[in-house]
Design a protein around this motif. Structure first.
Motif, PDB file in Angstrom:
ATOM      1  N   ILE A 174      57.082  40.499  31.944  1.00 34.06           N
ATOM      2  CA  ILE A 174      55.763  40.248  32.511  1.00 34.06           C
ATOM      3  C   ILE A 174      54.895  41.509  32.398  1.00 34.06           C
ATOM      4  O   ILE A 174      53.727  41.431  31.991  1.00 34.06           O
ATOM      5  CB  ILE A 174      55.871  39.773  33.976  1.00 34.06           C
ATOM      6  N   SER A 175      55.455  42.660  32.715  1.00 35.43           N
ATOM      7  CA  SER A 175      54.712  43.922  32.614  1.00 35.43           C
ATOM      8  C   SER A 175      54.256  44.174  31.181  1.00 35.43           C
ATOM      9  O   SER A 175      53.122  44.616  30.955  1.00 35.43           O
ATOM     10  CB  SER A 175      55.567  45.086  33.107  1.00 35.43           C
ATOM     11  N   ALA A 176      55.127  43.902  30.209  1.00 35.43           N
ATOM     12  CA  ALA A 176      54.766  44.088  28.803  1.00 35.43           C
ATOM     13  C   ALA A 176      53.620  43.154  28.415  1.00 35.43           C
ATOM     14  O   ALA A 176      52.690  43.554  27.703  1.00 35.43           O
ATOM     15  CB  ALA A 176      55.984  43.847  27.913  1.00 35.43           C
ATOM     16  N   TYR A 177      53.666  41.900  28.886  1.00 39.07           N
ATOM     17  CA  TYR A 177      52.599  40.939  28.602  1.00 39.07           C
ATOM     18  C   TYR A 177      51.269  41.442  29.176  1.00 39.07           C
ATOM     19  O   TYR A 177      50.233  41.403  28.502  1.00 39.07           O
ATOM     20  CB  TYR A 177      52.953  39.564  29.202  1.00 39.07           C
ATOM     21  N   ILE A 178      51.305  41.905  30.420  1.00 40.81           N
ATOM     22  CA  ILE A 178      50.091  42.387  31.085  1.00 40.81           C
ATOM     23  C   ILE A 178      49.511  43.587  30.337  1.00 40.81           C
ATOM     24  O   ILE A 178      48.308  43.654  30.091  1.00 40.81           O
ATOM     25  CB  ILE A 178      50.390  42.724  32.565  1.00 40.81           C
ATOM     26  N   LYS A 179      50.375  44.503  29.943  1.00 42.89           N
ATOM     27  CA  LYS A 179      49.922  45.693  29.220  1.00 42.89           C
ATOM     28  C   LYS A 179      49.345  45.318  27.856  1.00 42.89           C
ATOM     29  O   LYS A 179      48.265  45.770  27.471  1.00 42.89           O
ATOM     30  CB  LYS A 179      51.074  46.684  29.062  1.00 42.89           C
ATOM     31  N   LYS A 180      50.060  44.468  27.123  1.00 43.67           N
ATOM     32  CA  LYS A 180      49.626  44.048  25.784  1.00 43.67           C
ATOM     33  C   LYS A 180      48.270  43.360  25.829  1.00 43.67           C
ATOM     34  O   LYS A 180      47.428  43.550  24.955  1.00 43.67           O
ATOM     35  CB  LYS A 180      50.673  43.112  25.174  1.00 43.67           C
ATOM     36  N   ARG A 192      44.486  42.387  34.463  1.00 41.85           N
ATOM     37  CA  ARG A 192      44.771  42.941  35.780  1.00 41.85           C
ATOM     38  C   ARG A 192      45.417  41.876  36.665  1.00 41.85           C
ATOM     39  O   ARG A 192      44.880  40.779  36.809  1.00 41.85           O
ATOM     40  CB  ARG A 192      43.473  43.428  36.419  1.00 41.85           C
ATOM     41  N   PHE A 193      46.548  42.213  37.255  1.00 44.49           N
ATOM     42  CA  PHE A 193      47.224  41.322  38.198  1.00 44.49           C
ATOM     43  C   PHE A 193      47.765  42.150  39.353  1.00 44.49           C
ATOM     44  O   PHE A 193      48.204  43.283  39.159  1.00 44.49           O
ATOM     45  CB  PHE A 193      48.412  40.608  37.535  1.00 44.49           C
ATOM     46  N   ARG A 219      52.844  37.596  39.943  1.00 37.71           N
ATOM     47  CA  ARG A 219      51.665  38.365  39.544  1.00 37.71           C
ATOM     48  C   ARG A 219      50.488  37.409  39.687  1.00 37.71           C
ATOM     49  O   ARG A 219      50.557  36.260  39.253  1.00 37.71           O
ATOM     50  CB  ARG A 219      51.764  38.849  38.097  1.00 37.71           C
ATOM     51  N   TYR A 220      49.404  37.895  40.283  1.00 40.93           N
ATOM     52  CA  TYR A 220      48.255  37.025  40.504  1.00 40.93           C
ATOM     53  C   TYR A 220      46.957  37.815  40.452  1.00 40.93           C
ATOM     54  O   TYR A 220      46.924  39.010  40.712  1.00 40.93           O
ATOM     55  CB  TYR A 220      48.379  36.294  41.848  1.00 40.93           C
ATOM     56  N   PHE A 221      45.893  37.108  40.085  1.00 43.78           N
ATOM     57  CA  PHE A 221      44.553  37.675  40.100  1.00 43.78           C
ATOM     58  C   PHE A 221      43.613  36.576  40.588  1.00 43.78           C
ATOM     59  O   PHE A 221      43.478  35.543  39.938  1.00 43.78           O
ATOM     60  CB  PHE A 221      44.131  38.167  38.714  1.00 43.78           C
ATOM     61  N   ILE A 222      43.026  36.791  41.748  1.00 42.91           N
ATOM     62  CA  ILE A 222      42.075  35.823  42.299  1.00 42.91           C
ATOM     63  C   ILE A 222      40.694  36.232  41.788  1.00 42.91           C
ATOM     64  O   ILE A 222      40.126  37.224  42.228  1.00 42.91           O
ATOM     65  CB  ILE A 222      42.142  35.784  43.833  1.00 42.91           C
ATOM     66  N   SER A 223      40.174  35.462  40.829  1.00 38.61           N
ATOM     67  CA  SER A 223      38.896  35.807  40.203  1.00 38.61           C
ATOM     68  C   SER A 223      37.702  35.290  41.002  1.00 38.61           C
ATOM     69  O   SER A 223      36.590  35.779  40.843  1.00 38.61           O
ATOM     70  CB  SER A 223      38.837  35.280  38.770  1.00 38.61           C
ATOM     71  N   VAL A 248      42.186  31.259  40.381  1.00 40.11           N
ATOM     72  CA  VAL A 248      43.264  32.250  40.322  1.00 40.11           C
ATOM     73  C   VAL A 248      44.047  32.116  39.024  1.00 40.11           C
ATOM     74  O   VAL A 248      44.190  31.018  38.489  1.00 40.11           O
ATOM     75  CB  VAL A 248      44.190  32.104  41.562  1.00 40.11           C
ATOM     76  N   GLN A 249      44.503  33.257  38.540  1.00 38.17           N
ATOM     77  CA  GLN A 249      45.454  33.299  37.438  1.00 38.17           C
ATOM     78  C   GLN A 249      46.753  33.810  38.022  1.00 38.17           C
ATOM     79  O   GLN A 249      46.729  34.675  38.910  1.00 38.17           O
ATOM     80  CB  GLN A 249      44.988  34.247  36.345  1.00 38.17           C
TER      81      GLN A 249
END
Length: 137
Positions: free
Chosen positions: A21-27, A31-32, A40-44, A103-104
């Protein structure tokens, strides 16, 4: 999406999922936030009114993907679910949301479908969802 995972994972497996998951976020340079469950979540969009509770029902639209980008499910017309009947990761996200929230989220298997094999979701899949809450009852 009315399954609950009962699988248990070793610390190594949990770390492996978290690393993926960290690699996906970095690639993808996204932001999560991260919870203690590995969610991992991001409330847009925050929405309005009271926070959703486990006893509520929600009407939502969503798109679900494997981390490789393959779409596994989507709902363009709002569908109603009882929060308590949803997978753990969705429950965890929804109680942080209000009506109108967007949210994502990225769910490790431990809070998604675990080792259950579903038609288009392989066992132990990390899943990404985009969700909008249309109504709360």
């Amino acid at each position: 999406f009315l399954f609950v995972s009962c699988s248990t994972y070793s610390e190594q497996e949990i770390q492996d999922f978290d690393s993926q998951i960290s690699a996906y976020i970095k690639k993808n340079n996204v932001r999560f936030d991260k919870s203690s469950s590995g969610l991992r979540y991001f409330i847009s969009k925050n929405g309005e009114g009271k926070f959703i509770q486990y006893t509520d029902s929600v009407s939502i639209t969503y798109s679900g993907f494997l981390l490789n980008g393959k779409c596994i499910d989507f709902q363009k017309v709002p569908v109603k679910f009882a929060v308590r009947d949803l997978i753990a990761g969705w429950k965890e996200v929804l109680i942080m949301c209000k009506k109108g929230s967007e949210v994502q989220m990225i769910l490790p298997p431990s809070i998604a479908y675990g080792d259950h094999k579903l038609d288009n979701i392989p066992q132990n899949s990390i899943l990404k969802f985009d969700m909008k809450v249309w109504d709360v009852k």
